[in-house]
Scaffold this motif. Structure first.
Motif, short mmCIF file in Angstrom:
data_model
loop_
_atom_site.label_atom_id
_atom_site.label_comp_id
_atom_site.label_asym_id
_atom_site.label_seq_id
_atom_site.Cartn_x
_atom_site.Cartn_y
_atom_site.Cartn_z
N TYR A 84 0.88 -1.17 0.00
CA TYR A 84 0.00 0.00 0.00
C TYR A 84 0.91 1.20 0.00
O TYR A 84 1.91 1.23 0.72
CB TYR A 84 -0.90 -0.05 1.24
N ASP A 85 0.61 2.19 -0.81
CA ASP A 85 1.58 3.26 -1.07
C ASP A 85 1.63 4.38 -0.02
O ASP A 85 2.20 5.43 -0.27
CB ASP A 85 1.35 3.86 -2.46
N ARG A 86 1.12 4.15 1.17
CA ARG A 86 1.24 5.13 2.24
C ARG A 86 2.40 4.74 3.14
O ARG A 86 2.59 3.56 3.45
CB ARG A 86 -0.07 5.23 3.01
N PRO A 87 3.20 5.74 3.59
CA PRO A 87 4.42 5.43 4.34
C PRO A 87 4.22 4.58 5.59
O PRO A 87 5.12 3.85 5.98
CB PRO A 87 4.98 6.81 4.72
N GLY A 88 3.06 4.65 6.21
CA GLY A 88 2.82 3.85 7.41
C GLY A 88 2.84 2.35 7.14
O GLY A 88 2.96 1.57 8.07
N TYR A 89 2.73 1.96 5.85
CA TYR A 89 2.76 0.55 5.49
C TYR A 89 4.16 0.08 5.08
O TYR A 89 4.32 -1.08 4.70
CB TYR A 89 1.78 0.26 4.36
N ASP A 90 5.15 0.97 5.15
CA ASP A 90 6.51 0.54 4.83
C ASP A 90 6.85 -0.66 5.73
O ASP A 90 6.53 -0.68 6.91
CB ASP A 90 7.52 1.67 5.06
#
Length: 175
Positions: A84-90
């Protein structure tokens, strides 16, 4: 990272590796046309597959699996992709793999999944996610074999190129 076994060699691929990108395109398109493993409805062009390989910037990766008993022929590929392309999913990766029809059932899928999980751990990812058609018995068996937990089922979610409707199953593994 490169893995060699007596039969298989797995290696990362770059977009300028024309031979590997052609094999990835052919294997993926065979899966599209057969149905049962991807929601793409049309075969992909070489350019589309090359762009897909290019989109995998570190820590993500695309790799091919070559069968040494067949003269090093590429018999499959796999990828660690953005979940998922939101940083929290890194740290959470979507993993996928495809094996050529004539190479299925010979351990290439298991070898590729093992390589992908090792690569995810080396890249310090914390979770691996597999999203597969629920009726894909081979992939479901591999998810279970490698210790993944099914955490969801989305009924009648995706159509394949044959027109069949499939439930989607969602799997995760803590790394």
């Amino acid at each position: 990272m490169e893995i060699n076994t007596s039969r298989y060699r797995i290696r990362p691929v770059a977009a300028d590796d024309g031979h590997a990108v052609r094999a990835i395109t052919d294997i993926y398109n065979a899966a599209v046309m057969a149905g049962g493993s991807t929601a793409d409805l049309e075969p992909q062009t070489l350019g589309q597959r090359r762009a897909w390989v290019e989109s995998h910037k570190p820590p993500y990766v695309v790799a091919v699996i070559e069968d040494e008993s067949l003269g090093g022929r590429v018999v499959g590929f796999g990828a660690l992709s953005v979940f998922y392309d939101r940083p929290g999913y890194d740290g959470v990766t979507d993993l996928a793999y495809y094996i050529a029809p004539d190479a299925q059932g010979r351990g290439a899928g298991a070898a590729m999944l093992d390589w992908l999980l090792d690569a995810a751990r080396e890249r310090r990812m914390r979770k691996a996610i597999g999203i597969i058609f629920a009726d894909n018995a081979g992939s479901t068996a591999l998810m279970r074999r490698f210790g993944f937990t099914r955490f969801g089922l989305l009924p009648a979610a995706a159509t394949d190129a044959t027109g069949a409707m499939h439930d989607m199953s969602y799997w995760y593994l803590n790394l």
